[in-house]
Design an enzyme around this catalytic site. Structure first.
Site, PDB file in Angstrom:
ATOM      1  N   GLU A 187     -57.331  16.043  21.111  1.00  0.00           N
ATOM      2  CA  GLU A 187     -58.181  16.714  22.093  1.00  0.00           C
ATOM      3  C   GLU A 187     -59.568  16.931  21.489  1.00  0.00           C
ATOM      4  OE1 GLU A 187     -55.114  19.441  24.703  1.00  0.00           O
ATOM      5  OE2 GLU A 187     -55.435  20.027  22.625  1.00  0.00           O
ATOM      6  N   SER A 241     -55.735  24.560  16.855  1.00  0.00           N
ATOM      7  CA  SER A 241     -55.076  24.332  18.127  1.00  0.00           C
ATOM      8  C   SER A 241     -55.373  25.450  19.110  1.00  0.00           C
ATOM      9  CB  SER A 241     -53.570  24.239  17.910  1.00  0.00           C
ATOM     10  OG  SER A 241     -53.109  25.416  17.270  1.00  0.00           O
ATOM     11  N   ASN A 273     -51.295  22.132  24.293  1.00  0.00           N
ATOM     12  CA  ASN A 273     -50.531  23.285  23.814  1.00  0.00           C
ATOM     13  C   ASN A 273     -50.220  24.290  24.913  1.00  0.00           C
ATOM     14  OD1 ASN A 273     -50.036  22.504  21.249  1.00  0.00           O
ATOM     15  ND2 ASN A 273     -51.588  23.787  20.285  1.00  0.00           N
ATOM     16  N   HIS A 296     -58.721  18.316  17.954  1.00  0.00           N
ATOM     17  CA  HIS A 296     -57.373  18.843  17.729  1.00  0.00           C
ATOM     18  C   HIS A 296     -56.340  17.728  17.715  1.00  0.00           C
ATOM     19  CE1 HIS A 296     -53.669  20.951  19.484  1.00  0.00           C
ATOM     20  NE2 HIS A 296     -53.682  21.138  18.189  1.00  0.00           N
TER      21      HIS A 296
HETATM   22  N1  3HC Z   1     -44.807  12.798   9.522  1.00  0.00           N
HETATM   23  C1  3HC Z   1     -45.247  11.533   9.687  1.00  0.00           C
HETATM   24  N2  3HC Z   1     -44.557  10.591  10.323  1.00  0.00           N
HETATM   25  C2  3HC Z   1     -43.367  10.933  10.815  1.00  0.00           C
HETATM   26  C3  3HC Z   1     -42.836  12.233  10.688  1.00  0.00           C
HETATM   27  C4  3HC Z   1     -43.621  13.190  10.018  1.00  0.00           C
HETATM   28  N3  3HC Z   1     -43.223  14.444   9.848  1.00  0.00           N
HETATM   29  N4  3HC Z   1     -41.614  12.241  11.270  1.00  0.00           N
HETATM   30  C5  3HC Z   1     -41.404  11.014  11.736  1.00  0.00           C
HETATM   31  N5  3HC Z   1     -42.445  10.220  11.452  1.00  0.00           N
HETATM   32  C6  3HC Z   1     -42.603   8.819  11.779  1.00  0.00           C
HETATM   33  C7  3HC Z   1     -41.547   7.978  11.123  1.00  0.00           C
HETATM   34  O1  3HC Z   1     -41.959   7.594   9.829  1.00  0.00           O
HETATM   35  C8  3HC Z   1     -41.476   6.813  12.051  1.00  0.00           C
HETATM   36  O2  3HC Z   1     -42.542   5.944  11.794  1.00  0.00           O
HETATM   37  P1  3HC Z   1     -42.268   4.369  11.675  1.00  0.00           P
HETATM   38  O3  3HC Z   1     -41.535   4.021  12.940  1.00  0.00           O
HETATM   39  O4  3HC Z   1     -43.624   3.811  11.576  1.00  0.00           O
HETATM   40  O5  3HC Z   1     -41.474   4.210  10.454  1.00  0.00           O
HETATM   41  C9  3HC Z   1     -41.765   7.404  13.433  1.00  0.00           C
HETATM   42  O6  3HC Z   1     -42.406   8.666  13.171  1.00  0.00           O
HETATM   43  C10 3HC Z   1     -40.521   7.648  14.216  1.00  0.00           C
HETATM   44  O7  3HC Z   1     -39.687   8.490  13.429  1.00  0.00           O
HETATM   45  P2  3HC Z   1     -38.116   8.552  13.551  1.00  0.00           P
HETATM   46  O8  3HC Z   1     -37.613   7.214  14.023  1.00  0.00           O
HETATM   47  O9  3HC Z   1     -37.571   9.087  12.275  1.00  0.00           O
HETATM   48  O10 3HC Z   1     -37.824   9.712  14.591  1.00  0.00           O
HETATM   49  P3  3HC Z   1     -38.205   9.832  16.119  1.00  0.00           P
HETATM   50  O11 3HC Z   1     -38.172   8.524  16.829  1.00  0.00           O
HETATM   51  O12 3HC Z   1     -37.375  10.955  16.591  1.00  0.00           O
HETATM   52  O13 3HC Z   1     -39.741  10.297  16.109  1.00  0.00           O
HETATM   53  C11 3HC Z   1     -41.315  12.058  16.236  1.00  0.00           C
HETATM   54  C12 3HC Z   1     -40.149  11.462  15.446  1.00  0.00           C
HETATM   55  C13 3HC Z   1     -42.466  11.050  16.260  1.00  0.00           C
HETATM   56  C14 3HC Z   1     -41.748  13.303  15.497  1.00  0.00           C
HETATM   57  C15 3HC Z   1     -40.832  12.308  17.712  1.00  0.00           C
HETATM   58  O14 3HC Z   1     -39.643  13.062  17.665  1.00  0.00           O
HETATM   59  C16 3HC Z   1     -41.837  13.044  18.554  1.00  0.00           C
HETATM   60  O15 3HC Z   1     -42.740  12.451  19.129  1.00  0.00           O
HETATM   61  N6  3HC Z   1     -41.652  14.371  18.650  1.00  0.00           N
HETATM   62  C17 3HC Z   1     -42.551  15.243  19.430  1.00  0.00           C
HETATM   63  C18 3HC Z   1     -43.697  15.637  18.551  1.00  0.00           C
HETATM   64  C19 3HC Z   1     -44.670  16.479  19.332  1.00  0.00           C
HETATM   65  O16 3HC Z   1     -44.450  16.945  20.438  1.00  0.00           O
HETATM   66  N7  3HC Z   1     -45.815  16.692  18.689  1.00  0.00           N
HETATM   67  C20 3HC Z   1     -46.836  17.564  19.242  1.00  0.00           C
HETATM   68  C21 3HC Z   1     -46.621  18.901  18.668  1.00  0.00           C
HETATM   69  S1  3HC Z   1     -47.822  20.036  19.232  1.00  0.00           S
HETATM   70  C22 3HC Z   1     -48.974  20.011  18.063  1.00  0.00           C
HETATM   71  O17 3HC Z   1     -48.913  19.300  17.100  1.00  0.00           O
HETATM   72  C23 3HC Z   1     -50.086  20.916  18.303  1.00  0.00           C
HETATM   73  C24 3HC Z   1     -50.410  21.755  17.087  1.00  0.00           C
HETATM   74  O18 3HC Z   1     -51.495  22.548  17.453  1.00  0.00           O
HETATM   75  C25 3HC Z   1     -49.298  22.548  16.534  1.00  0.00           C
END
Ligand code: 3HC
Length: 286
Positions: free
Chosen positions: A150, A117, A189, A138
């Site tokens: 990305e 990232s 990010n 990414h």
């Molecule tokens: N792994 C895989 N799938 C997951 C998960 C995980 N840790 N957590 C949740 N899910 C899935 C669930 O299984 C569900 O899938 P389904 O509908 O097919 O059954 C779906 O996501 C929705 O989950 P929930 O209903 O339990 O919960 P939410 O509606 O709150 O969604 C979320 C969870 C998708 C994680 C949502 O909160 C979200 O989009 N959060 C923001 C995540 C974000 O910003 N990510 C970018 C981070 S930056 C990054 O990654 C960069 C790197 O460099 C660090």
């Protein structure tokens, strides 16, 4: 097309599954047999949940697992890969050592990519011996869910490699975000980090609690998760190591990890994966 993902952490394993679900053959490789076993167990559990809630069919999931192998021998796994995605620890030296090995072990046509990232392609590409076929792809956490990846061009990335990487991202059902020029943190990010750093500052200076700041992000701004919840999801150590690396490069104290993040990492509270980070989680991850 055969895809090798190196690193069986949360990102690597889910990226491997995304590839397999899209109908391509994938291998997830890790030096730790235990990491491979827990990656497979967690994917099986998650995908079983998606079958149970009608999101996917059992047939599609069985097909994906048939196309996804877990392998601890890199030489074996790399031999027939057409595209490699590196998803190991966020440390330049470890990644450079891996890319040097991949440069030797993969066929000359193979494209080598990093899921990093924060480490820009020009810091890694030459180690592979094929900087023209090197690019960052990414993914975002959780990779099974988030819709974009990305694709970051380094100074020596060829047009053909860039096109192949963008095509690959589309082929596996994600939306490519192409960066024509590398920059620390890429695009998503950089946006995210600005929010995270401000959230930590507000908390450390005593203006509001972790919960209150997360609630502001969600309820006032419509973010799906608050910045602290998101750190717990992605791993507090990830952001910590990124800052350490950045500081080693710039020497700017503003780039050092914050006091509260350092305390959490030194206490082993890395987020959901250790059961505790900014919040405490039970066995179900709640
Ligand atoms: N792994 C895989 N799938 C997951 C998960 C995980 N840790 N957590 C949740 N899910 C899935 C669930 O299984 C569900 O899938 P389904 O509908 O097919 O059954 C779906 O996501 C929705 O989950 P929930 O209903 O339990 O919960 P939410 O509606 O709150 O969604 C979320 C969870 C998708 C994680 C949502 O909160 C979200 O989009 N959060 C923001 C995540 C974000 O910003 N990510 C970018 C981070 S930056 C990054 O990654 C960069 C790197 O460099 C660090």
């Amino acid at each position: 097309m055969k895809v090798l993902v190196v690193g069986a952490g949360a990102m690597g394993s889910q990226v491997g599954m995304v590839v397999a679900l899209a109908g391509l053959e994938a291998v997830v490789c890790d030096v730790s047999v235990q990491a491979l076993a827990s990656a497979e167990a967690s994917l099986r559990q998650r995908l079983a949940g998606q079958v149970a809630n009608g999101r996917r069919t059992q047939e599609a999931v069985d097909g994906a697992f048939a196309r996804l192998r877990f392998e601890s021998n890199l030489e074996f796994a790399a031999a027939d890969a057409d595209l490699v995605i590196e998803a190991i620890v966020e440390k330049v030296d470890a990644k450079r050592a891996l890319f040097a090995e991949l440069g030797r072990l993969t066929q000359p046509h193979a494209i080598l990519t990093s899921n990093s990232s924060s480490i820009v392609p020009s810091k890694l590409a030459d180690a592979s011996g094929r900087p023209d076929r090197f690019v960052n792809i990414h993914f975002f956490n959780p990779a099974l869910v988030m819709k974009a990846a990305e694709v970051v061009r380094g100074p020596e990335t060829s047009d053909a490699t860039m096109k192949s990487a963008v095509d690959f991202v589309e082929r596996i059902g994600k939306t490519p975000i192409a960066l024509d020029k590398e920059i620390f943190g890429f695009v998503a990010n950089r946006l995210l980090n600005a929010v995270r750093d401000e959230a930590i500052r507000l908390y450390e200076d005593g203006y509001a609690s972790v919960q209150a700041i997360d609630t502001a992000a969600k309820a006032a701004l419509g973010y799906p998760m608050g910045p602290f919840e998101l750190m717990d999801l992605t791993g507090i150590d990830i952001g910590y190591h990124v800052k350490k690396e950045r500081y080693a490069e710039t020497g700017d104290p503003a780039d050092l990890p914050s006091r509260s993040v350092t305390e959490l990492v030194e206490s082993g509270h890395l987020g959901r994966k250790t059961g505790r980070g900014w919040y405490t989680y039970d066995k179900t991850g709640t």
